[in-house]
Design an enzyme around this catalytic site. Sequence first.
Site, PDB file in Angstrom:
ATOM      1  CB  CYS A  68     115.660  27.404  -9.053  1.00 36.02           C
ATOM      2  SG  CYS A  68     114.941  27.731  -7.431  1.00 36.02           S
ATOM      3  CG  HIS A 101      94.454  19.797   1.428  1.00 33.14           C
ATOM      4  ND1 HIS A 101      94.881  19.676   2.729  1.00 33.14           N
ATOM      5  CD2 HIS A 101      93.756  18.660   1.162  1.00 33.14           C
ATOM      6  CE1 HIS A 101      94.455  18.526   3.227  1.00 33.14           C
ATOM      7  NE2 HIS A 101      93.778  17.889   2.290  1.00 33.14           N
TER       8      HIS A 101
END
Length: 145
Positions: A68, A101
Amino acid sequence: MTVRTVALASDHAGYELKAQIAGQLEGAGYTVLDLGTDGPASVDYPDFAAALAVAVTDGRAQRGVLICGSGIGISIAANRHPGIRAALVHDVTTARLSREHNDANVIALGARIVGPEIAKDCVEVFLKAGFEGGERHSRRIAKMG
């Protein structure tokens, strides 16, 4: 997990960048599941985040890329869906760490924030990086449900 199919979705602000990323992915041999939007007319980003979330959680795509204007709204909308871990990324480091992670399955990009070449680099790194696993990262992800 081998990533074969990547779902793409954007609002009107991300339409042009989405087309560029689709071309990059197709050129690299990925199957692209383009969930819209299909032009520059104003649309609501939550609708496209929802379509992509369903495609990832039902297995039609292994990863997703949302776009966006800022990347913020569409990432918030995607993260409302169970099973989605969407990370807003701005560079290759955040793209890599989102996988290593956080085991992100979706990244969000801001078309008005990140240039097309950096965005393409982010997508490439995101798709190639793997989850490091380990007790520390796995424990944290488990707490998110």
